[in-house]
Design an enzyme around this catalytic site. Structure first.
Site, PDB file in Angstrom:
ATOM      1  N   HIS A 262       7.188  18.983  23.773  1.00  0.00           N
ATOM      2  CA  HIS A 262       6.596  18.340  22.600  1.00  0.00           C
ATOM      3  C   HIS A 262       7.269  18.907  21.355  1.00  0.00           C
ATOM      4  O   HIS A 262       7.540  20.096  21.282  1.00  0.00           O
ATOM      5  CB  HIS A 262       5.077  18.612  22.556  1.00  0.00           C
ATOM      6  CG  HIS A 262       4.373  17.758  21.553  1.00  0.00           C
ATOM      7  ND1 HIS A 262       4.248  18.104  20.233  1.00  0.00           N
ATOM      8  CD2 HIS A 262       3.778  16.540  21.679  1.00  0.00           C
ATOM      9  CE1 HIS A 262       3.594  17.140  19.585  1.00  0.00           C
ATOM     10  NE2 HIS A 262       3.302  16.192  20.437  1.00  0.00           N
ATOM     11  N   GLU A 315       1.123  13.387  28.002  1.00  0.00           N
ATOM     12  CA  GLU A 315       1.394  12.299  28.942  1.00  0.00           C
ATOM     13  C   GLU A 315       1.146  12.690  30.395  1.00  0.00           C
ATOM     14  O   GLU A 315       0.776  11.852  31.215  1.00  0.00           O
ATOM     15  CB  GLU A 315       2.856  11.832  28.804  1.00  0.00           C
ATOM     16  CG  GLU A 315       3.121  11.112  27.502  1.00  0.00           C
ATOM     17  CD  GLU A 315       4.559  10.663  27.366  1.00  0.00           C
ATOM     18  OE1 GLU A 315       5.297  10.678  28.377  1.00  0.00           O
ATOM     19  OE2 GLU A 315       4.961  10.308  26.250  1.00  0.00           O
TER      20      GLU A 315
END
Lengths: 375, 375
Positions: A262, A315
């Site tokens: 991320h 996710e």
């Protein structure tokens, strides 16, 4: 004019009371509350109320919000007519959602933000937010050749969504798990789709223009929000025993490992941590497989790329949880959008208080003008 | 993190070879050429070639570009089916255009920019650009209950556009005047819609996502691009003799005078100067009226607000020229969009070379988190 960091990275372009992400701490919040704590203790509708209205509701406000919000879920006739040609022609549900929301904003003649007072803008944003899950379910069922299942005003956000998609009364554990995921996905700092919504809102365009633009940004692979790629990776790996070889090969080739990494979190993504906990409550082979792959990726990366911390992002376990809740892969990203659209709405409401258009500059770096033009 | 000017005003966020606006000089250019000089000497297709391909075409390139571009104007069957419900339900043609372009991008499965090589992205952008005028004409004719008029591959941009709208062979003077307007509207620095297109492109989303988002930004009243408001003002003034009283009253009340003022130009808008010249070649009562109102506004403002230079912007004489060319008021902004979409396409192609997502930050200014959440 001054040059600034590439991609505006780290550049503060707005003040917000809606929340923030503290990447170093693995912490994010909506207004003054921890987002995971909200997901643990409150419903999606409660947290939508927090973002849109500014406070967590008490019992009377909760009932009032539900009584206003849930009836907004029903599709207008002009959209029902559009569903078959849109869903039949376009294979990507998120694109169908964009097309249909654009149409709703037009059909319902939503006024320009500069001409709308705050209650009208709020009503337009709530309307589009409330329709989004209905549209996703309707797009899915139309594409599958199934009858539409109308929304139910007696159900909360996730339960009604699962009802409209599957046409069955959802079990409470699954509804609750999905509701928690939806809370976690509502907002997440000043990402590209949120910024897009605010740029369009700053032109004074209508609520539909801002949300449709944000949906476009969300569809970009660099934005993230495509959890189905995680299940594709699980399929590609096939068996837990093959995980180590598959991942070693992928890392060696420099391929991207889906659901990892991320741009902001330097530690574990707090959304991933909570979603893993939710998944583990369900248990089963997919959850075991996911946990095994996560461990393997972290081990392989520690070996091959020591010092480069890489953790699961939202996710990864979102894909697992959505699968466990009975959502088809094709709806994973649209489901993320169904939640995030409420966050965009809150961002648009906040942006609407600022009268300045967001209009930066570019630096011309081509040959000097004017060169003569030959006829 | 550093704070920067409100609305990113004057902040350079990208390098571009596509052109620039020099507000102090009243000059703007596409690549190395003066935009008005291009409008004077070249066709819309030539200048589209300049922006998209990087150079003005010679005779062979011109023929090649037309042979590629013009066949892309034809509507796919799946869009023809959507026209009646979209145009019947939604009264704003620009919103219908947004809805239908979103659908085309989905139906034609345009790939994400990160997955598309430059030729594919270029082809997608050309396709959407070429369809835009056809869609505007089709939306208009459907809303009027008229049969569609298919595009003609033997006509240039403006002539074909007028043909599809009116179903009559346009006269060459009007085609040429409209073509010149379309050249002038192709691009104009880093305005909010162009920036929106680039933000969405930076996420790696498909061409449709970027252009649809830009259309949303363009629809914002703070963006400009609504020339029909100028004719509304002429209607409100009614007679040339009433201009002085009407304008004095408007200025005294602090009302906005439509078609005057620009955030960047401190001198006459070069687009307005050229469009005035084009209008004067046609002549007639509307042109005389427009010139009279322009003079009156400048005189009244010099009296009431000395020192505050305010000149006509692109909208003022664009409205007059589009009216003279036979376009209905409702299509003025969509016609602007039909041109600008090509400019956005060039901007998206340029942005696609940069792998950085545009993702700024916000500063959280609410109460400190985490406050405890009550269940």
């Amino acid at each position: 004019m001054e040059a600034i960091p590439r991609g505006l990275k780290g550049v503060v372009v707005a003040d917000t009371e809606l929340g923030d992400v503290r990447g170093e701490e693995g912490f994010y919040h909506y207004r003054q509350y921890s987002a995971p704590e909200l997901a643990e203790k409150r419903s999606f509708e409660d947290v939508a109320h927090l973002l849109i209205e500014g406070s967590l509701p008490g019992p009377a406000q909760r009932a009032g919000f539900a009584a206003e919000y849930r009836p907004l879920r029903h599709l207008p006739a002009s959209v029902v007519a559009l569903l078959p040609p849109v869903a039949a022609g376009c294979p990507v549900p998120l694109t169908c959602l964009r097309t249909l929301l654009s149409h709703v904003a037009g059909v319902e003649a939503m006024p320009a933000i500069v001409d709308a007072d705050a209650p009208v803008l709020r009503a337009n944003l709530l309307r589009l937010s409330a329709l989004a899950p209905t549209l996703v379910a309707a797009i899915h069922r139309t594409a599958q050749g199934l009858e539409l299942v109308p929304p139910r005003d007696d159900l909360g956000e996730a339960a009604n969504y699962l009802w409209m998609i599957n046409g069955e009364e959802p079990d409470p554990d699954r509804s609750r798990a999905l509701d928690q995921y939806l809370v976690l996905a509502l907002d997440h700092g000043f990402n590209a789709s949120t910024f897009t919504a605010r740029v369009v809102a700053s032109t004074g365009a209508d609520a539909g223009a801002a949300l449709v633009a944000a949906l476009g940004a969300l569809s970009g692979p660099r934005h993230g929000g495509s959890p189905s790629r995680v299940l594709d990776m699980f399929d590609a790996i096939g068996e837990p025993e093959r995980a180590e070889a598959w991942i070693t090969d992928a890392v060696t080739r420099g391929a991207r490992i889906m659901g990892f990494g991320h741009p902001v979190y330097k530690t574990a993504d707090p959304r991933s941590k909570m979603l893993r906990g939710i998944a583990e409550q369900f248990g089963g082979p997919l959850v075991d497989f996911a946990v095994e792959v996560e461990r393997t990726v972290e081990r392989v990366l520690a070996d091959l790329k020591p010092g480069g911390e890489l953790h699961t992002n939202v996710e990864y376990y979102a894909a697992v949880v959505m699968h466990l809740c009975g959502l088809p892969c094709a709806l994973f990203t649209p489901t993320f959008a169904v939640s995030r659209i409420v966050g965009w709405g809150a961002q648009v409401l906040e942006q609407a208080k600022d009268s300045a258009i967001i209009r930066p500059s570019a630096r011309y770096v081509g040959p000097p003008p004017p060169q003569p033009v030959e006829s």
